[in-house]
Design a protein around this motif. Structure first.
Motif, mmCIF file in Angstrom:
data_model
loop_
_atom_site.group_PDB
_atom_site.id
_atom_site.type_symbol
_atom_site.label_atom_id
_atom_site.label_comp_id
_atom_site.label_asym_id
_atom_site.label_seq_id
_atom_site.Cartn_x
_atom_site.Cartn_y
_atom_site.Cartn_z
ATOM 1 N N LEU A 234 -7.379 13.971 6.335
ATOM 2 C CA LEU A 234 -7.083 15.180 5.255
ATOM 3 C C LEU A 234 -5.475 15.227 4.908
ATOM 4 O O LEU A 234 -4.949 15.224 3.714
ATOM 5 N N ARG A 235 -4.626 15.106 5.982
ATOM 6 C CA ARG A 235 -3.143 15.043 5.443
ATOM 7 C C ARG A 235 -2.598 13.739 5.065
ATOM 8 O O ARG A 235 -1.754 13.736 4.321
ATOM 9 N N THR A 236 -3.461 12.741 5.339
ATOM 10 C CA THR A 236 -3.180 11.406 4.627
ATOM 11 C C THR A 236 -3.547 11.433 3.077
ATOM 12 O O THR A 236 -2.968 11.007 2.438
ATOM 13 N N ILE A 237 -4.675 12.177 2.917
ATOM 14 C CA ILE A 237 -4.958 12.302 1.455
ATOM 15 C C ILE A 237 -3.839 13.000 0.889
ATOM 16 O O ILE A 237 -3.382 12.830 -0.387
ATOM 17 N N ALA A 238 -3.257 14.122 1.453
ATOM 18 C CA ALA A 238 -2.411 15.087 0.928
ATOM 19 C C ALA A 238 -0.854 14.449 0.900
ATOM 20 O O ALA A 238 -0.307 14.803 -0.219
ATOM 21 N N GLY A 239 -0.745 13.343 1.690
ATOM 22 C CA GLY A 239 0.266 12.697 1.527
ATOM 23 C C GLY A 239 1.538 13.201 2.731
ATOM 24 O O GLY A 239 2.634 13.127 2.690
ATOM 25 N N LEU A 240 0.939 13.912 3.507
ATOM 26 C CA LEU A 240 1.572 14.620 4.401
ATOM 27 C C LEU A 240 1.765 13.676 5.863
ATOM 28 O O LEU A 240 2.544 13.954 6.696
ATOM 29 N N GLU A 241 0.818 12.636 5.803
ATOM 30 C CA GLU A 241 0.839 11.517 6.603
ATOM 31 C C GLU A 241 0.941 10.223 5.829
ATOM 32 O O GLU A 241 0.357 10.188 4.851
ATOM 33 N N ASN A 242 1.623 9.380 6.558
ATOM 34 C CA ASN A 242 1.693 8.102 5.767
ATOM 35 C C ASN A 242 0.471 6.996 6.100
ATOM 36 O O ASN A 242 0.214 6.786 7.313
ATOM 37 N N ALA A 243 0.074 6.577 5.440
ATOM 38 C CA ALA A 243 -1.014 5.677 5.576
ATOM 39 C C ALA A 243 -0.621 4.292 6.221
ATOM 40 O O ALA A 243 0.320 3.721 5.533
ATOM 41 N N SER A 244 -1.107 3.696 7.189
ATOM 42 C CA SER A 244 -0.477 2.435 7.643
ATOM 43 C C SER A 244 -1.296 1.328 6.924
ATOM 44 O O SER A 244 -0.801 0.052 6.840
ATOM 45 N N ALA A 245 -2.415 1.644 6.465
ATOM 46 C CA ALA A 245 -3.073 0.367 5.602
ATOM 47 C C ALA A 245 -4.122 1.125 4.946
ATOM 48 O O ALA A 245 -4.336 2.371 5.092
ATOM 49 N N GLY A 246 -4.441 0.317 3.675
ATOM 50 C CA GLY A 246 -5.525 1.084 2.831
ATOM 51 C C GLY A 246 -5.043 1.955 1.569
ATOM 52 O O GLY A 246 -3.730 1.804 1.449
ATOM 53 N N LYS A 247 -5.829 2.334 0.582
ATOM 54 C CA LYS A 247 -5.447 2.959 -0.238
ATOM 55 C C LYS A 247 -6.149 4.320 -0.514
ATOM 56 O O LYS A 247 -7.358 4.590 -0.097
ATOM 57 N N VAL A 248 -5.699 5.050 -1.255
ATOM 58 C CA VAL A 248 -6.148 6.490 -1.537
ATOM 59 C C VAL A 248 -5.985 6.571 -3.072
ATOM 60 O O VAL A 248 -4.879 6.549 -3.508
ATOM 61 N N ARG A 249 -7.119 6.942 -3.775
ATOM 62 C CA ARG A 249 -7.314 6.960 -5.178
ATOM 63 C C ARG A 249 -7.536 8.398 -5.464
ATOM 64 O O ARG A 249 -8.325 8.874 -4.915
ATOM 65 N N ILE A 250 -6.828 8.898 -6.406
ATOM 66 C CA ILE A 250 -7.205 10.399 -6.856
ATOM 67 C C ILE A 250 -7.491 10.363 -8.439
ATOM 68 O O ILE A 250 -6.546 10.004 -9.099
ATOM 69 N N ASP A 251 -8.664 10.690 -9.093
ATOM 70 C CA ASP A 251 -8.804 10.410 -10.337
ATOM 71 C C ASP A 251 -8.311 9.097 -10.879
ATOM 72 O O ASP A 251 -7.656 8.893 -11.945
ATOM 73 N N SER A 252 -9.018 8.008 -9.916
ATOM 74 C CA SER A 252 -8.757 6.686 -10.262
ATOM 75 C C SER A 252 -7.193 6.155 -10.259
ATOM 76 O O SER A 252 -6.866 5.066 -10.430
ATOM 77 N N THR A 253 -6.339 7.036 -9.850
ATOM 78 C CA THR A 253 -4.994 6.679 -9.666
ATOM 79 C C THR A 253 -4.378 6.416 -8.150
ATOM 80 O O THR A 253 -4.854 7.266 -7.445
ATOM 81 N N ASP A 254 -3.873 5.106 -7.841
ATOM 82 C CA ASP A 254 -3.413 5.026 -6.653
ATOM 83 C C ASP A 254 -2.338 5.967 -6.108
ATOM 84 O O ASP A 254 -1.357 5.830 -6.762
ATOM 85 N N VAL A 255 -2.483 6.818 -5.079
ATOM 86 C CA VAL A 255 -1.506 7.753 -4.807
ATOM 87 C C VAL A 255 -1.085 7.666 -3.540
ATOM 88 O O VAL A 255 -0.270 8.402 -3.022
ATOM 89 N N THR A 256 -1.306 6.362 -2.899
ATOM 90 C CA THR A 256 -1.087 6.272 -1.455
ATOM 91 C C THR A 256 0.198 6.105 -1.210
ATOM 92 O O THR A 256 0.703 6.663 -0.186
ATOM 93 N N ARG A 257 1.305 5.968 -2.084
ATOM 94 C CA ARG A 257 2.693 5.845 -1.797
ATOM 95 C C ARG A 257 3.367 7.114 -2.271
ATOM 96 O O ARG A 257 4.697 7.193 -2.252
ATOM 97 N N LEU A 258 2.739 7.769 -3.085
ATOM 98 C CA LEU A 258 3.213 8.895 -3.707
ATOM 99 C C LEU A 258 3.581 10.082 -2.955
ATOM 100 O O LEU A 258 2.672 10.470 -1.888
ATOM 101 N N GLU A 259 4.638 10.888 -3.099
ATOM 102 C CA GLU A 259 4.940 11.869 -2.246
ATOM 103 C C GLU A 259 4.003 13.017 -2.783
ATOM 104 O O GLU A 259 3.363 13.073 -3.675
ATOM 105 N N PRO A 260 3.836 14.140 -1.794
ATOM 106 C CA PRO A 260 2.707 15.104 -1.790
ATOM 107 C C PRO A 260 2.686 15.925 -3.229
ATOM 108 O O PRO A 260 1.496 16.200 -3.877
ATOM 109 N N GLY A 261 3.946 16.305 -3.737
ATOM 110 C CA GLY A 261 3.785 17.144 -4.779
ATOM 111 C C GLY A 261 3.600 16.244 -6.251
ATOM 112 O O GLY A 261 3.272 16.922 -7.141
ATOM 113 N N LYS A 262 3.218 15.143 -6.118
ATOM 114 C CA LYS A 262 3.020 14.371 -7.303
ATOM 115 C C LYS A 262 1.679 13.836 -7.092
ATOM 116 O O LYS A 262 0.993 13.123 -8.031
#
Length: 358
Positions: A47-75
């Protein structure tokens, strides 16, 4: 609103612990999705990785088809409610609700409207000038939800938000939360270790163990057809009976007798683990099935859990409270074939020939 897509996601801590290990899953737009599992299984880290409060070591998180894996939580367009609610004690309820908008420098009129609207949705109108220390646990939870909703995120993330409430408040809050999510239609990911909460609230459940996904399905699928013995042991208010069995021509041989089962192409004499929920076993004074003697009964309200000694093996079954047999009573246990599940002895996985219906 927005869906969530997770692809090959891993989150590894500096000490080498793989809290999330190569996970793939999707949450549909507007879905109430539960992450369920025992403590330490990785659900909160996910959950915290989806939110951006933990950094993903590998893989991708997409929200509304946008890759947010490296975005800060507020964005990322997410709103999160923490287990301890994380309210600011020096702020009023109104100030807590509108704080995310204040950070974004939204106009005062917009903030006032957000406070008015969300306080009406969550029945907080008379509490706006109070501070968190003057509120009950249930009221604090609603303030935390109001703050998340007011932030206008596309996705709502809930980290065990009911765990600090007593039993009655948890039930009330559960009903309220489900109605609120349906009214808003917001995509929601809910973390819990309480399987009753997950079964009651979720449209879909992901059961996790040691950072991995063990089963993904509807509450009915996860309850009625656990994909493996781990899920079978974890899900259900009464433990599933997991018994050593042997394939027979029309079913399985178990301690105390036989039960019908869909054995498919399994050879007669093969050893399997047999799973059958207490709720799916009928208890009769006599008849076919497993023969045994009642050793103890436990009243659970409208039903009773009956423990039966079948040739030295204890098997649980539920009966209506008015039909509760006395200890020492001989009984027979029977279940319909689709309710008798067969698992591989080595892997613990559900065998493929099981019927698809639940």
């Amino acid at each position: 609103m927005a869906g969530i897509d997770i692809e090959g996601l891993s989150t590894v801590y500096p000490n080498g612990v793989r809290a999330v290990d190569g996970l793939d899953l999707s949450v549909a737009d507007g879905e109430f999705f539960a992450l369920l599992g025992p403590s330490g299984c990785g659900k909160t880290t996910l959950l915290r990785t989806i939110a951006g409060l933990e950094n993903a070591s590998a893989g991708k998180v997409r929200i509304d088809s946008t890759d947010v894996t490296r975005l800060e939580p507020g964005k990322r367009g997410v709103a999160m409610v923490f287990q301890d609610y994380a309210l600011f004690p020096h702020m009023t309820v109104s100030e807590n609700i509108t704080y995310p908008l204040k950070v974004r420098r939204a106009p005062v009129a917009q903030r006032d409207e957000a406070a008015r609207r969300t306080s009406e949705e969550l029945s907080l109108q008379g509490l706006l000038e109070r501070r968190p220390g003057q509120l009950s646990g249930g009221q604090q939870q609603r303030v935390a939800l109001a703050r998340a909703i007011a932030s206008e995120g596309k996705v709502l993330l809930l980290d065990e938000p009911l765990s600090n409430l007593d039993a009655r408040l948890r039930l009330e809050a559960r009903t309220f939360l489900k109605k609120l999510q349906r009214d808003l239609g917001i995509t929601t990911v809910f973390v819990t270790h309480d399987q009753a909460e997950a079964l009651a609230l979720a449209d879909k459940i992901a059961v996790m163990q040691s950072g991995k996904l063990r089963q993904l399905g509807s509450p009915r699928e996860v309850f009625a057809r656990p994909a493996n013995t781990f899920v079978a042991n974890f899900i259900g208010s009464t433990p599933m009976n997991l018994l050593d069995g042997t394939i027979e021509p029309e079913g399985v041989r178990l301690p105390g007798g036989s039960l019908p089962a869909a054995t498919g192409s399994l050879p007669v004499g093969a050893s399997v683990t047999v799973g059958v929920r207490p709720e799916y076993l009928t208890v009769s004074p006599s008849g076919p099935g497993l023969q045994g003697v009642v050793v103890v009964t436990e009243n659970l309200g409208t039903i009773s859990l009956v423990t039966v000694d079948c040739d030295g093996t204890l098997i649980g079954a539920t009966v209506p409270e008015e039909d509760e047999p006395a200890p020492g009573t001989p009984v027979s246990l029977m279940a319909a074939a689709p309710r008798v599940l067969l698992y591989d002895k080595e892997s613990g996985e559900l065998l493929a020939q099981q019927p698809a219906t639940v």
